[in-house]
Design a protein around this motif. Structure first.
Motif, PDB file in Angstrom:
ATOM      1  N   PHE A  64      25.618   9.763  67.708  1.00  0.00           N
ATOM      2  CA  PHE A  64      25.496  10.473  69.166  1.00  0.00           C
ATOM      3  C   PHE A  64      24.062  10.151  69.625  1.00  0.00           C
ATOM      4  N   ASP A  65      23.685  10.012  70.874  1.00  0.00           N
ATOM      5  CA  ASP A  65      22.710   9.785  71.424  1.00  0.00           C
ATOM      6  C   ASP A  65      21.805  11.065  71.577  1.00  0.00           C
ATOM      7  N   LEU A  66      20.677  11.015  70.889  1.00  0.00           N
ATOM      8  CA  LEU A  66      19.890  12.397  70.995  1.00  0.00           C
ATOM      9  C   LEU A  66      19.249  12.390  72.236  1.00  0.00           C
ATOM     10  N   PRO A  67      19.348  13.885  72.777  1.00  0.00           N
ATOM     11  CA  PRO A  67      18.381  14.131  74.076  1.00  0.00           C
ATOM     12  C   PRO A  67      16.988  13.835  73.726  1.00  0.00           C
ATOM     13  N   LYS A  68      16.324  13.530  74.770  1.00  0.00           N
ATOM     14  CA  LYS A  68      14.655  13.195  74.805  1.00  0.00           C
ATOM     15  C   LYS A  68      14.147  14.483  75.321  1.00  0.00           C
ATOM     16  N   ARG A  69      13.082  14.808  74.784  1.00  0.00           N
ATOM     17  CA  ARG A  69      12.545  16.238  75.092  1.00  0.00           C
ATOM     18  C   ARG A  69      11.791  15.836  76.509  1.00  0.00           C
ATOM     19  N   ASP A  70      11.766  16.752  77.500  1.00  0.00           N
ATOM     20  CA  ASP A  70      11.055  16.531  78.665  1.00  0.00           C
ATOM     21  C   ASP A  70       9.576  17.135  78.419  1.00  0.00           C
ATOM     22  N   THR A  71       8.828  16.061  78.433  1.00  0.00           N
ATOM     23  CA  THR A  71       7.169  16.450  78.049  1.00  0.00           C
ATOM     24  C   THR A  71       6.469  16.791  79.182  1.00  0.00           C
ATOM     25  N   ALA A  86      19.560  21.498  74.395  1.00  0.00           N
ATOM     26  CA  ALA A  86      20.528  20.095  74.962  1.00  0.00           C
ATOM     27  C   ALA A  86      20.844  19.378  73.469  1.00  0.00           C
ATOM     28  N   ILE A  87      20.122  19.431  72.643  1.00  0.00           N
ATOM     29  CA  ILE A  87      20.842  18.570  71.203  1.00  0.00           C
ATOM     30  C   ILE A  87      21.594  19.761  70.811  1.00  0.00           C
ATOM     31  N   ALA A  88      21.562  20.718  70.753  1.00  0.00           N
ATOM     32  CA  ALA A  88      22.937  21.531  70.435  1.00  0.00           C
ATOM     33  C   ALA A  88      24.109  21.361  70.832  1.00  0.00           C
ATOM     34  N   GLU A  89      23.845  21.121  72.273  1.00  0.00           N
ATOM     35  CA  GLU A  89      24.871  20.705  73.136  1.00  0.00           C
ATOM     36  C   GLU A  89      25.318  19.397  72.878  1.00  0.00           C
ATOM     37  N   ALA A  90      24.715  18.622  72.443  1.00  0.00           N
ATOM     38  CA  ALA A  90      25.141  17.003  72.063  1.00  0.00           C
ATOM     39  C   ALA A  90      25.835  17.372  70.767  1.00  0.00           C
ATOM     40  N   GLU A  94      29.893  16.088  70.351  1.00  0.00           N
ATOM     41  CA  GLU A  94      30.348  15.189  69.518  1.00  0.00           C
ATOM     42  C   GLU A  94      31.163  15.673  68.295  1.00  0.00           C
ATOM     43  N   ILE A  95      30.924  17.118  67.871  1.00  0.00           N
ATOM     44  CA  ILE A  95      32.031  17.647  66.844  1.00  0.00           C
ATOM     45  C   ILE A  95      33.183  17.803  67.486  1.00  0.00           C
ATOM     46  N   ALA A  96      33.378  18.204  68.814  1.00  0.00           N
ATOM     47  CA  ALA A  96      34.642  18.337  69.662  1.00  0.00           C
ATOM     48  C   ALA A  96      35.547  17.045  69.738  1.00  0.00           C
ATOM     49  N   ALA A 122      20.819  24.603  65.034  1.00  0.00           N
ATOM     50  CA  ALA A 122      22.095  24.895  64.308  1.00  0.00           C
ATOM     51  C   ALA A 122      22.213  26.500  64.581  1.00  0.00           C
ATOM     52  N   ALA A 123      21.659  27.302  64.928  1.00  0.00           N
ATOM     53  CA  ALA A 123      21.837  28.735  65.055  1.00  0.00           C
ATOM     54  C   ALA A 123      22.146  29.020  66.469  1.00  0.00           C
ATOM     55  N   ARG A 124      22.150  27.792  67.478  1.00  0.00           N
ATOM     56  CA  ARG A 124      22.679  27.753  68.720  1.00  0.00           C
ATOM     57  C   ARG A 124      24.192  27.352  68.811  1.00  0.00           C
ATOM     58  N   LEU A 125      24.758  27.026  67.970  1.00  0.00           N
ATOM     59  CA  LEU A 125      26.208  26.669  68.080  1.00  0.00           C
ATOM     60  C   LEU A 125      27.165  27.776  68.043  1.00  0.00           C
ATOM     61  N   ALA A 126      28.125  27.614  68.795  1.00  0.00           N
ATOM     62  CA  ALA A 126      29.007  28.709  69.095  1.00  0.00           C
ATOM     63  C   ALA A 126      30.616  28.202  69.028  1.00  0.00           C
ATOM     64  N   PRO A 127      31.265  28.734  68.161  1.00  0.00           N
ATOM     65  CA  PRO A 127      31.187  29.879  67.202  1.00  0.00           C
ATOM     66  C   PRO A 127      30.327  29.144  66.150  1.00  0.00           C
ATOM     67  N   GLN A 128      29.686  30.396  65.590  1.00  0.00           N
ATOM     68  CA  GLN A 128      28.553  29.844  64.497  1.00  0.00           C
ATOM     69  C   GLN A 128      29.164  29.316  63.115  1.00  0.00           C
ATOM     70  N   PRO A 129      29.022  28.695  62.675  1.00  0.00           N
ATOM     71  CA  PRO A 129      29.630  28.118  61.195  1.00  0.00           C
ATOM     72  C   PRO A 129      28.915  28.575  60.407  1.00  0.00           C
ATOM     73  N   GLU A 130      29.459  28.456  58.991  1.00  0.00           N
ATOM     74  CA  GLU A 130      28.846  28.633  57.659  1.00  0.00           C
ATOM     75  C   GLU A 130      27.667  27.666  57.628  1.00  0.00           C
ATOM     76  N   ILE A 131      26.543  27.922  57.258  1.00  0.00           N
ATOM     77  CA  ILE A 131      25.563  26.846  57.211  1.00  0.00           C
ATOM     78  C   ILE A 131      25.070  27.000  55.602  1.00  0.00           C
ATOM     79  N   THR A 132      24.937  25.758  55.156  1.00  0.00           N
ATOM     80  CA  THR A 132      24.506  25.660  53.918  1.00  0.00           C
ATOM     81  C   THR A 132      23.187  24.333  53.869  1.00  0.00           C
ATOM     82  N   VAL A 133      22.294  24.740  53.143  1.00  0.00           N
ATOM     83  CA  VAL A 133      21.159  23.678  53.265  1.00  0.00           C
ATOM     84  C   VAL A 133      21.008  23.021  51.922  1.00  0.00           C
ATOM     85  N   ILE A 134      20.877  22.028  51.909  1.00  0.00           N
ATOM     86  CA  ILE A 134      20.470  21.300  50.525  1.00  0.00           C
ATOM     87  C   ILE A 134      19.046  20.664  50.771  1.00  0.00           C
TER      88      ILE A 134
END
Length: 250
Positions: A64-71, A86-90, A94-96, A122-134
């Protein structure tokens, strides 16, 4: 999506992958790869290459295309927060497109916990999934390995900070060793260079790594020149450095 796994992949060297990371990549139903535009396509290509090298299970890979930050936003913090939204929405869009994928993974440069915003996004996602960090090898560790130096002096603290903070506030009190990340403007130029040694590397851990070290007074200008040339050659640059000053007597 029920689970989201954030996988630290080191600094772009496939050899930095841990066995835990390889297992997590193979356990995912869907892996997301962000595209940051043609000038940074080699970053996406490294992710593609890692997946091709280590994934043996039937895993779907989606880009997916990553949104650019408005500087142009006068508030740096608000600009970053809007960008993260914007990234969370992207991600969600894509997940949808893959409604049967219950486990999703993202490959994160270095480690997701050190000067990386993937966890905050990731904390902005709704509903919030179970998050694992490697966890992954960070650029700070790769830097000190490249120069074969310890990050700290005997029994002494060190501080990891950003180029913006160093430029705006100078050398922090109470430490003689700084690890400086996210510095797009060579903030070490604001310091009185006498008595300071710099250990710098760009593309650390990658095939095209560049490393320089020495007294800041004489090495700083070489780094500025090398950094500009590398950015012109590649269209992007990731670099990091460690500053060590002589401990004050008494």
């Amino acid at each position: 999506m029920k689970t989201l796994t954030l996988i630290g992949i080191g600094t772009g060297n496939p050899d930095h992958l841990t066995l835990q990371a390889i297992k997590a990549l193979n356990a995912a139903a869907l892996i997301l790869i962000p595209r940051k535009g043609p000038e940074k396509d080699d970053l996406a290509e490294l992710r593609r290459s890692i997946c091709a090298d280590v994934i043996t299970a039937p895993v779907t890979i989606a880009e997916f295309d990553l949104p650019k930050r408005d500087t142009s936003n006068p508030s740096y913090t608000q600009g970053v927060l809007d960008w993260h939204d914007a990234i969370a929405e992207a991600w969600q869009a894509e997940i949808a497109r893959h409604p049967t994928a219950q486990s999703v993974a993202l490959l994160v440069w270095g480690d997701p916990s050190l000067y990386d915003s993937t966890l905050r996004i990731a904390a902005r996602l709704a509903p919030q999934p179970e998050i694992t960090v490697i966890p992954g090898i960070t650029s700070a560790l790769a830097l000190t390995a490249s120069h074969a130096i310890p990050v700290n002096e005997i029994g002494a603290p060190f501080l990891t900070t950003t180029g913006r903070h160093l430029r705006d506030h100078g050398w922090p009190d109470g430490v003689d060793t700084l690890v400086v990340m996210l510095d797009g403007g060579c903030a070490f130029q604001v310091l009185q260079s006498q008595g300071i040694t710099i250990y710098w590397a760009a593309y650390v851990g990658m095939e095209n790594e560049i490393a320089l070290s020495g007294p800041l007074e004489t090495t700083g200008p070489k780094i500025i020149e090398a950094r500009a040339a590398a950015r012109a050659d590649h269209g992007w640059i990731m670099d990091i450095y460690l500053l060590r000053r002589e401990a004050k007597a008494g």
